[in-house]
Design a protein around this motif. Sequence first.
Motif, short mmCIF file in Angstrom:
data_model
loop_
_atom_site.label_atom_id
_atom_site.label_comp_id
_atom_site.label_asym_id
_atom_site.label_seq_id
_atom_site.Cartn_x
_atom_site.Cartn_y
_atom_site.Cartn_z
N TYR A 8 -2.19 1.27 7.40
CA TYR A 8 -1.15 1.77 8.30
C TYR A 8 -0.15 2.61 7.52
O TYR A 8 -0.10 2.58 6.30
N THR A 47 -1.43 2.67 12.91
CA THR A 47 -2.61 2.28 12.14
C THR A 47 -3.67 3.35 12.14
O THR A 47 -3.66 4.26 12.98
N TRP A 48 -4.58 3.23 11.21
CA TRP A 48 -5.71 4.13 11.04
C TRP A 48 -6.51 4.20 12.32
O TRP A 48 -6.69 3.20 13.01
N ARG A 93 5.37 2.20 13.16
CA ARG A 93 4.23 1.88 12.29
C ARG A 93 2.96 2.19 13.08
O ARG A 93 2.77 1.68 14.19
N LEU A 126 -6.77 -2.93 8.98
CA LEU A 126 -6.74 -1.48 8.94
C LEU A 126 -5.51 -0.99 8.20
O LEU A 126 -4.43 -1.59 8.29
N LYS A 179 -7.85 -5.52 13.55
CA LYS A 179 -6.83 -4.50 13.34
C LYS A 179 -5.88 -4.84 12.20
O LYS A 179 -5.30 -3.96 11.61
#
Length: 51
Positions: free
Chosen positions: A15, A26-27, A24, A13, A10
């Motif tokens: 963000y 993430t994708w 925040r 990835l 992760k």
Amino acid sequence: MGKITVAHKKVNLPYKYCPVCGLRFTWRKKWRNNWPSVRYCSKRCAAKGVG
């Protein structure tokens, strides 16, 4: 014990930050086709909008 392999990490990835709550996020795979247009972390923040 054996090693556990992870398909992806992760930390790698992309963000973004939500303009409403500042979270925040993430994708996600479901956003793969429209990641540039994703602005909010959730439907709740999208309903509030900026302002």
